[in-house]
Scaffold this motif. Structure first.
Motif, PDB file in Angstrom:
ATOM      1  N   ALA A 160     -30.607 -47.559 -23.009  1.00 32.32           N
ATOM      2  CA  ALA A 160     -29.942 -48.787 -22.586  1.00 32.32           C
ATOM      3  C   ALA A 160     -30.719 -49.535 -21.508  1.00 32.32           C
ATOM      4  O   ALA A 160     -30.417 -50.687 -21.205  1.00 32.32           O
ATOM      5  N   TRP A 161     -31.688 -48.874 -20.907  1.00 30.29           N
ATOM      6  CA  TRP A 161     -32.577 -49.510 -19.935  1.00 30.29           C
ATOM      7  C   TRP A 161     -34.014 -49.360 -20.431  1.00 30.29           C
ATOM      8  O   TRP A 161     -34.388 -48.339 -21.000  1.00 30.29           O
ATOM      9  N   GLY A 162     -34.840 -50.352 -20.202  1.00 31.16           N
ATOM     10  CA  GLY A 162     -36.252 -50.230 -20.548  1.00 31.16           C
ATOM     11  C   GLY A 162     -36.603 -50.969 -21.821  1.00 31.16           C
ATOM     12  O   GLY A 162     -35.796 -51.678 -22.424  1.00 31.16           O
ATOM     13  N   GLY A 163     -37.814 -50.752 -22.275  1.00 28.94           N
ATOM     14  CA  GLY A 163     -38.359 -51.525 -23.380  1.00 28.94           C
ATOM     15  C   GLY A 163     -37.871 -51.144 -24.753  1.00 28.94           C
ATOM     16  O   GLY A 163     -38.270 -51.773 -25.732  1.00 28.94           O
ATOM     17  N   CYS A 164     -37.000 -50.125 -24.865  1.00 26.46           N
ATOM     18  CA  CYS A 164     -36.501 -49.711 -26.181  1.00 26.46           C
ATOM     19  C   CYS A 164     -35.082 -50.184 -26.438  1.00 26.46           C
ATOM     20  O   CYS A 164     -34.495 -49.850 -27.471  1.00 26.46           O
ATOM     21  N   ASP A 165     -34.489 -50.932 -25.518  1.00 28.94           N
ATOM     22  CA  ASP A 165     -33.079 -51.313 -25.624  1.00 28.94           C
ATOM     23  C   ASP A 165     -32.865 -52.340 -26.726  1.00 28.94           C
ATOM     24  O   ASP A 165     -33.756 -53.103 -27.092  1.00 28.94           O
ATOM     25  N   GLY A 166     -31.644 -52.357 -27.258  1.00 25.85           N
ATOM     26  CA  GLY A 166     -31.266 -53.296 -28.302  1.00 25.85           C
ATOM     27  C   GLY A 166     -30.198 -54.248 -27.817  1.00 25.85           C
ATOM     28  O   GLY A 166     -29.235 -53.831 -27.165  1.00 25.85           O
ATOM     29  N   ARG A 167     -30.363 -55.539 -28.127  1.00 25.17           N
ATOM     30  CA  ARG A 167     -29.445 -56.559 -27.604  1.00 25.17           C
ATOM     31  C   ARG A 167     -29.150 -57.611 -28.671  1.00 25.17           C
ATOM     32  O   ARG A 167     -29.881 -57.748 -29.645  1.00 25.17           O
ATOM     33  N   VAL A 168     -28.089 -58.368 -28.413  1.00 29.78           N
ATOM     34  CA  VAL A 168     -27.814 -59.544 -29.242  1.00 29.78           C
ATOM     35  C   VAL A 168     -28.420 -60.782 -28.610  1.00 29.78           C
ATOM     36  O   VAL A 168     -28.279 -61.886 -29.150  1.00 29.78           O
ATOM     37  N   ILE A 169     -29.061 -60.622 -27.461  1.00 28.74           N
ATOM     38  CA  ILE A 169     -29.781 -61.714 -26.816  1.00 28.74           C
ATOM     39  C   ILE A 169     -31.262 -61.325 -26.759  1.00 28.74           C
ATOM     40  O   ILE A 169     -31.624 -60.172 -27.004  1.00 28.74           O
TER      41      ILE A 169
ATOM     42  N   PHE B   5     -23.620 -57.562 -24.388  1.00 29.79           N
ATOM     43  CA  PHE B   5     -24.725 -57.940 -25.257  1.00 29.79           C
ATOM     44  C   PHE B   5     -25.334 -56.740 -25.974  1.00 29.79           C
ATOM     45  O   PHE B   5     -26.404 -56.862 -26.574  1.00 29.79           O
ATOM     46  N   ALA B   6     -24.680 -55.589 -25.906  1.00 29.72           N
ATOM     47  CA  ALA B   6     -25.161 -54.401 -26.610  1.00 29.72           C
ATOM     48  C   ALA B   6     -24.799 -54.489 -28.084  1.00 29.72           C
ATOM     49  O   ALA B   6     -23.901 -55.238 -28.493  1.00 29.72           O
ATOM     50  N   CYS B   7     -25.493 -53.712 -28.905  1.00 31.39           N
ATOM     51  CA  CYS B   7     -25.214 -53.698 -30.345  1.00 31.39           C
ATOM     52  C   CYS B   7     -23.837 -53.092 -30.600  1.00 31.39           C
ATOM     53  O   CYS B   7     -23.457 -52.098 -29.977  1.00 31.39           O
ATOM     54  N   GLN B   8     -23.119 -53.670 -31.552  1.00 32.52           N
ATOM     55  CA  GLN B   8     -21.776 -53.219 -31.894  1.00 32.52           C
ATOM     56  C   GLN B   8     -21.667 -52.726 -33.335  1.00 32.52           C
ATOM     57  O   GLN B   8     -20.705 -52.038 -33.672  1.00 32.52           O
ATOM     58  N   ASP B   9     -22.609 -53.085 -34.181  1.00 30.32           N
ATOM     59  CA  ASP B   9     -22.555 -52.727 -35.591  1.00 30.32           C
ATOM     60  C   ASP B   9     -22.608 -51.212 -35.751  1.00 30.32           C
ATOM     61  O   ASP B   9     -23.501 -50.548 -35.226  1.00 30.32           O
ATOM     62  N   ARG B  10     -21.662 -50.663 -36.494  1.00 33.23           N
ATOM     63  CA  ARG B  10     -21.591 -49.208 -36.643  1.00 33.23           C
ATOM     64  C   ARG B  10     -22.826 -48.634 -37.316  1.00 33.23           C
ATOM     65  O   ARG B  10     -23.224 -47.508 -37.030  1.00 33.23           O
ATOM     66  N   ARG B  11     -23.433 -49.386 -38.222  1.00 35.64           N
ATOM     67  CA  ARG B  11     -24.635 -48.876 -38.871  1.00 35.64           C
ATOM     68  C   ARG B  11     -25.765 -48.706 -37.867  1.00 35.64           C
ATOM     69  O   ARG B  11     -26.535 -47.739 -37.925  1.00 35.64           O
ATOM     70  N   VAL B  12     -25.866 -49.637 -36.939  1.00 34.68           N
ATOM     71  CA  VAL B  12     -26.879 -49.533 -35.884  1.00 34.68           C
ATOM     72  C   VAL B  12     -26.573 -48.355 -34.974  1.00 34.68           C
ATOM     73  O   VAL B  12     -27.457 -47.561 -34.626  1.00 34.68           O
TER      74      VAL B  12
END
Length: 622
Positions: free
Chosen positions: A495-504, A556-563
């Protein structure tokens, strides 16, 4: 005066029991929820047909919560000049008796807000005298009204069918969870503000000093201000409500947050280990040599006493954990084939920088300061060793069943976290203290009782982790100890750093990227970590905290269950391949709903029920 037409489209999409409509007035229908349901409202204004979708979950006997992303409504109704309206925060609506107003014709003045006292049957009731619809309702509005009534009738008919006999958990559980070794019981015996942030939660690690804590259910449902950490919460309750109420509030939380169904749920997921974060006050009596009046007069086996932090004694206090009760929780774990890792998560004066340290936003004082109460010559570091010794001796003295449930202990969680940037501790002092605490374990009976030492280490405390901490670890623990009981314990969050996933923009990946690309990105990040872990530590290894939270700002975190499923599966596979025990953070957080998808294993597994109480923002109440 122009009138408004209030139309409720009621769609119930998960309901564990039939929903019945009892006779009501011409202005309203009374619906009785026999157990629980999730209800979606579509509110349509007459002029302009503007509306807003509110997702409301029936929450038990205490009330009803309405949420919209990024928006909290003020009390009452608001109407603009065109006659459209927005629904406000719902106050004091009873779970078993909710009034849905249908096609209520009234002027905006007659759509009364709920009063402060909120009489039992008055919430959101339309006037009893209704004007004739044909005189004031245009055809389009009449059509909307008819459709709304039809939708309600169809919903009631559908829900009158016998409920399925399966347990009504979340409506969209993951099809399957990958095998995990363990899970944390965060927020149970060591509080963090974001777990209790209600509808206003945002950051996993609070960024503003006021914090995000809005409640402590079930006893404290509303507060005058946010609380930033457990010590501040406890002190405020103690000062405003007194020690008896404060102790009762913490007992109520502890007895309701984790229960028998949680242990059974963990067992159903084939979990083997439960990491149990505790603060130092679970062994507060160990500080009796510092001040007997403050720390030595309560019965540590039976009492929930309110004790001050020995350094921030005017700002922070803690509720002790009765050790007889704590031992009973170990036995419950054993009955469900679970073993427990006792984790000292917070220390006097704060040994790390974060809300879990108990005294945040006050700066960590543990590493350099002395007690401000009683014997003021005692360093807080020495007070911390007193606590570690007390924990070790307590585990040694447990009965066979309770002691057999203890798989390991952690002498300090995330030692000096965030020291790297602020230098509130000497790196040499950190490692020396960990060596001293480890010696207490080594010299105890615990290594011979199949109890392991989970030596938690964190890179944010050191300028050069590989060059400083790794050599220290191998010098401190022999190869034999590393293969038998000394577990190298790291945390890994994406959730921190260059590997995080966002909707922004700005993250390592976007939440709507192709799933294969997301898997590949996560896989590369996790494997880079696990390869370094194996290279540096060749013995027993554990990651006692990881999650599916893709970004620290949960909005802004991912919410899709597949993700999320891919996020969890890729991490679990990498840990298994590297022979690393993974512990998910955390089991549940029903009072921080925005965080559940990324941080609640119970929610991800489809085992979480809607919370029975809600946490409104400070200054508001239901």
């Amino acid at each position: 005066m122009d009138s408004d037409l209030v139309t409720w489209n009621v769609i119930l999409d998960t309901c564990s029991s039939p929903l019945a409509a009892a006779p009501g007035s011409s202005a309203s229908c009374w619906l009785s929820f026999w157990q629980r349901a999730t209800v979606h409202f579509s509110c349509v204004g007459l002029w302009g047909l503007q509306g807003k979708l509110l997702s409301c979950a029936a929450l038990g006997s205490k009330g009803l919560e309405c949420l919209t992303p990024g928006l909290w409504f003020a009390d009452g109704w608001r109407s603009d000049q065109k006659g459209s309206f927005e629904i406000s925060k719902i106050r004091n609506i009873r779970f078993e008796r909710v009034s849905w107003s249908l096609a209520c014709m009234a002027s905006s003045r007659e759509l009364l807000p709920v009063s402060q006292s909120a009489p039992e049957e008055s919430a959101w009731r339309c006037p009893r005298k209704m004007p004739a619809l044909s005189r004031v309702v245009p055809p389009l509005a009449l059509a909307a009204t008819a459709l709304s009534l039809l939708a309600l009738i169809l919903a009631i008919v559908a829900l009158a069918k016998p409920a399925p006999q399966t347990e009504p958990w979340t409506q969209d559980p993951m099809a399957s969870l990958p095998p995990l070794t363990g899970v944390n019981a965060g927020g149970w015996l060591n509080l963090e503000d974001w777990f209790f942030s209600g509808v206003t939660g945002r950051n996993v690690m609070s960024l503003v000093n006021r914090g995000q804590g809005a409640c402590l259910p079930p006893a404290v449902l509303t507060m005058d201000d946010y609380w930033p950490s457990e010590g501040f919460l406890t002190m405020r309750l103690n000062q405003s409500r007194g020690p008896a109420f404060t102790a009762e509030a913490f007992e109520a939380h502890r007895r309701s947050f984790i229960g028998e169904e949680d242990f059974q749920g963990m067992a159903s997921l084939k979990l083997q280990l439960l990491r149990l974060p505790l603060h130092w006050a679970a062994f507060a009596d160990a500080l009796a040599p510092i001040d007997h009046e403050l720390y030595g007069k309560h019965n540590p086996d039976e009492d929930t006493a309110i004790v001050p932090d020995p350094y921030y004694n005017g700002l922070a206090a803690f509720a002790t954990v009765p050790r007889k009760w704590l031992a009973s929780q170990l036995r419950k774990a054993a009955q469900n084939n679970l073993r427990v890792v006792l984790d000292l998560h917070a220390f006097p004066g704060g040994a790390a920088n974060g809300t879990y340290n108990g005294v945040w936003p006050s700066p960590p004082a543990f590493w350099k300061e002395k007690s401000n109460v009683g014997n003021r010559s005692v360093a807080l570091k020495d007070a911390g060793l007193m606590v570690v010794k007390a924990m070790v001796q307590w585990v040694e003295g447990l009965d066979d069943t309770a002691r057999g449930a203890v798989a390991g202990v952690t002498v300090m969680n995330e030692p000096a976290h965030m020291n790297q940037g602020s230098a509130f501790a000497s790196e040499a002092d950190i490692l020396q203290w960990l060596s001293d605490a480890s010696n207490m374990f080594r010299q105890s009976k615990l290594p011979g009782m199949s109890v392991k030492l989970y030596m938690q280490l964190i890179g944010t405390a050191f300028r050069d982790f590989d060059g400083t901490v790794v050599p220290w670890f191998h010098k401190t623990f022999s190869s034999q100890e590393q293969s038998k009981w000394a577990v190298a314990d790291l945390h890994f969050y994406i959730a921190w750093g260059g590997c995080d996933g966002r909707v922004i923009s700005g993250g390592g990946f976007a939440c709507d990227d192709p799933l294969d690309e997301i898997r590949q990105k996560i896989d590369g990040c996790v494997k880079s970590f696990t390869q370094d872990f194996r290279k540096n530590f060749g013995g027993l290894r554990a990651v006692t905290e990881f999650s599916t939270g893709t970004f620290q700002d949960a909005r802004f975190a991912c919410q899709d269950r597949r993700v999320l499923e891919a996020f969890l599966q890729v991490q679990a596979d990498a840990y298994k391949a590297a022979d690393i025990q993974p512990f998910f953070w955390t089991w549940r957080m029903p009072h921080g709903p925005i965080f559940e998808r990324g941080w609640s294993l119970r929610w991800l597994a489809g085992l979480e029920l809607p919370a029975q109480v809600t946490c409104p923002p400070p200054g508001h109440s239901f």
